[in-house]
Every structure is written in structure tokens, then in C-alpha cells.
Design a protein around this motif. Structure first.
Motif, PDB file in Angstrom:
ATOM      1  N   GLY A 121      -6.339  16.421 -10.552  1.00  0.00           N
ATOM      2  CA  GLY A 121      -7.593  16.072  -9.904  1.00  0.00           C
ATOM      3  C   GLY A 121      -8.329  14.968 -10.636  1.00  0.00           C
ATOM      4  O   GLY A 121      -8.903  14.066 -10.006  1.00  0.00           O
ATOM      5  N   MET A 122      -8.294  15.015 -11.958  1.00  0.00           N
ATOM      6  CA  MET A 122      -8.944  13.962 -12.743  1.00  0.00           C
ATOM      7  C   MET A 122      -8.244  12.623 -12.544  1.00  0.00           C
ATOM      8  O   MET A 122      -8.903  11.579 -12.439  1.00  0.00           O
ATOM      9  N   THR A 158      -3.519  21.403 -12.451  1.00  0.00           N
ATOM     10  CA  THR A 158      -4.276  21.039 -11.259  1.00  0.00           C
ATOM     11  C   THR A 158      -5.499  20.205 -11.623  1.00  0.00           C
ATOM     12  O   THR A 158      -5.830  19.231 -10.955  1.00  0.00           O
ATOM     13  N   SER A 159      -6.193  20.617 -12.703  1.00  0.00           N
ATOM     14  CA  SER A 159      -7.374  19.870 -13.110  1.00  0.00           C
ATOM     15  C   SER A 159      -7.016  18.473 -13.581  1.00  0.00           C
ATOM     16  O   SER A 159      -7.743  17.505 -13.318  1.00  0.00           O
TER      17      SER A 159
END
Length: 374
Positions: free
Chosen positions: A6-7, A2-3
Motif C-alpha cells: 500500500g505504501m 500488505t502495508s
């Protein structure tokens, strides 16, 4: 994961935002074009009929005819010109120097004093039928107002079979600016949304940077979201700027909820952005995309949304076509929120239509955008 997603999305949004900031045309479309269009339509275009050039022919001048002529001079709707004979006035009408003629024959005062019918000859230029009807109605209203005052000054009772008590709701001043400016916001947002995104994918293909995007780990949804979000923010900024001009510069009242206006505007902006992005994906050429955006979005919005022309007066088959124009629903919302307030049956029904349209066009965008070279 997820991170990382998002990045990647943030990097895509940052890339597109930098392109927007480095492209003066995007800023001009979002903020300069609304100012130009609002001032052009707010001040330069008016559906109000005022200062109509009308010819007055008085064959036998006296105090009565001069009093009636004075009623036209005092009216803001007329700019009277006097002619000695009817033939001269008719020639001026043919030459488009005047739009109508008020003809007081030589027996006018005598018939009026005797209690008989005192006919007034009215000749109107019918080339523009709408203007002709307005001119005729204003002449009749001025004549009736003067006749009532004339009877009252003589201590007589003006016998009329019907007493008209009229009320005008939502636009008591009958100012066309109050009607045009809210609808114009829909036209502006149509242009902003469609033109801003009609170029984004086509520009990548023309510059040869699409290949670089294809080899990145970006998912298709991340590419689309990264391209849409900066333009959505820019478009909503242009919308807020247009609303501020409408309220504070043109004195159009906002009687409805500001947050309902924001929500409905966001829905319509998503529809316009989706249409522009779909055009960009299909055309792959900036010039073609720009032309298609104007033809597919701006022209139908201008003609078939109810912004200028009443949809109810159109033929039935044209009325059916207007249901395919997203601006039709947003114009109805804007005119309701600005002039009538939160009329929920109108607002919710039209917001529902915009929601369905946004889902439909985003489904088409998703279906047609493929992360592969062709």
C-alpha cells in the motif's frame, strides 16, 4: 506485506499526481478541451435547418399569393427572397445564393378559387441531398399549413384523405443540440482518457526514468495502478465538468439516474485509459503515441459511434465494425440517460459491452507491460 504494498502504491500515485499537477497540458486536456468542444459543437454546429434562403417567384401578385408568401416570411425555417421572373431565381440558385425556389405561376389564384388543382413549382438544390430533403419537406409543410388556414378562413372544409397526429418522444423540440451534446461527452472522454495515458509510459522511456522504475521494488500491478488512478480521477473530473455544462449551460435534461451515469462513465473511462496505456506501452514515443491515440480512438469514435451519423444507415459491413468502437456503446448510454431516462435494456446491454472491453484491454496491457529493459 500488505502495508508495504500500500505504501509503494501510494508513493507511485503521489509521483504521478505531482507530474499531472506540474504538466499544464494534462489540466488543459481534462478541463479546457471539454469547454472548447462543448461550446464549439453546442453553439457552432447545428443539424437543425433554420433560416433557409429560399427564392419566391410570384408572376401575378394578389392578396392570395401575398398571403402564401407571408406564411414563408413568418416561418423561422425560411429567409425568403423575392424574384420577378423564374430565370433570375434559377440563376441565384446556380450561384448558391438560395437553396430553393417556390414558383407561383400567373394562374395560381384563379385555379385555387375555381377549386381546381393549383400547382406550386418547387425547385431545390440537390447538391446536399439531406438539406434538399429537409427544404422540400419544410416547403410542403408550410404550404399545407397555409392551405388549411386558407380553407378555414373561407368557411370551407379541407378534404384530406389522411389526418396526421404526430408525437415526438425524447426530444420534442427536435433540437439537434439535445442530440449532439450527450454524444459529444463520449467524444470528450475518449480524447481525455486516451490522450492522458497515451503519454505516460512513453514519457518515462523518453526521459530515461523508466530504468529507475525498473530497479524499484514496485510490482508490475502497482506501477500500472499508480499510473492509472490519478488519470482516472482527472478524467472523471473532466466528465463531471462536461455534464454540468451540458445540463446548466445547454439546458440538456438529465432524465436518468446520475449514479448510473457515473458508473457507466467510469466503465468507459477505464476502457479509454486502457487503450491509451496500451498505445503508450507499444509505441515508447510520445509523438507517435499521441498520433496513434487520435487515429485509433478519436476518429472511430467521431465517425462510427452514432454521435453524428446514424449507424443504421451505414452499410452492413461498416455496422459490424462499429461494434469494435467502445464509444458506440457509451453514446447509446448517454443519449438514453439524458433524453429518455433509465431504459434498462439499453443501459445494461451497453454497460456489459463496456465491461467486456475494459477486461480485454487491461488483459492486453498486462500482457505487454514487462518490468524489464529491452
Amino acid at each position: 506485506m500488505t502495508s508495504l504494498a500500500g505504501m509503494r502504491l501510494w508513493a507511485m500515485i503521489r509521483k504521478e499526481s505531482l507530474q499531472v499537477l506540474r504538466d499544464p497540458s494534462s489540466i488543459a486536456i481534462a478541463f479546457i478541451m471539454p469547454v472548447v468542444l462543448l461550446f464549439l459543437f453546442g453553439y457552432g454546429v447545428s443539424l437543425d435547418a433554420k433560416h433557409i434562403p429560399v427564392g419566391i417567384v410570384i408572376e401575378q401578385p394578389d392578396t392570395t399569393t401575398q398571403s402564401l408568401a407571408g406564411a414563408f416570411e413568418r416561418s423561422e425555417f425560411f429567409r425568403p427572397q423575392y424574384f420577378a421572373v423564374i430565370q433570375t431565381a434559377q440563376q441565384a440558385l446556380k450561384e448558391r445564393k438560395i437553396d430553393g425556389i417556390v414558383w407561383l405561376r400567373n394562374n395560381f389564384s384563379a385555379q385555387l378559387l375555381s377549386g381546381d388543382e393549383a400547382p406550386i413549382g418547387v425547385i431545390v438544390n440537390g447538391v446536399d441531398s439531406n438539406q434538399a430533403n429537409i427544404t422540400q419537406s419544410y416547403i410542403q409543410g408550410t404550404w399545407q399549413a397555409w392551405l388549411s388556414h386558407y380553407a378555414e378562413s373561407r368557411g370551407q372544409t379541407l378534404l384530406m384523405p389522411v389526418s396526421l397526429e404526430q408525437r415526438v418522444w425524447f426530444n420534442a423540440a427536435l433540437s439537434s443540440r439535445m442530440f449532439l451534446v450527450p454524444g459529444l461527452i463520449a467524444i470528450i472522454m475518449t480524447l481525455i482518457g486516451s490522450l492522458l495515458t497515451a503519454m505516460v509510459v512513453a514519457r518515462e522511456w523518453e526521459r530515461g526514468t523508466m530504468e529507475a522504475l525498473m530497479v524499484t521494488p514496485l510490482h508490475r500491478s502497482e506501477i500500472l495502478a499508480g499510473k492509472l488512478i490519478p488519470y482516472f480521477v482527472l478524467g472523471m473530473g473532466g466528465m463531471l465538468f462536461s455534464v454540468a455544462l451540458a445540463v446548466w449551460q445547454f439546458d440538456v435534461p438529465l432524465l436518468g439516474s446520475f449514479w448510473v451515469l457515473m458508473l457507466s462513465s467510469a466503465l468507459f473511462m477505464l476502457v479509454a485509459l486502457a487503450i491509451g496505456l496500451l498505445i503508450s506501452i507499444v509505441s515508447k514515443n510520445q509523438f507517435v503515441a499521441g498520433q496513434l491515440a487520435i487515429i485509433v480512438t478519436f476518429l472511430p469514435a467521431f465517425i462510427l459511434s452514432g454521435f453524428l451519423f446514424d449507424i443504421n444507415t451505414m452499410p452492413d459491413w461498416i455496422q459490424l465494425i462499429t461494434h469494435l468502437v467502445p464509444a458506440r456503446y457509451f453514446v447509446a448510454i448517454l443519449q438514453t440517460l439524458f433524453l429518455a431516462g433509465d431504459v434498462w435494456p439499453v443501459v445494461l446491454a451497453n454497460m456489459g459491452a463496456l465491461l467486456i472491453m475494459s477486461l480485454f484491454f487491461f488483459a492486453l496491457v498486462w500482457r505487454n507491460f514487462r518490468k524489464r529493459l529491452e
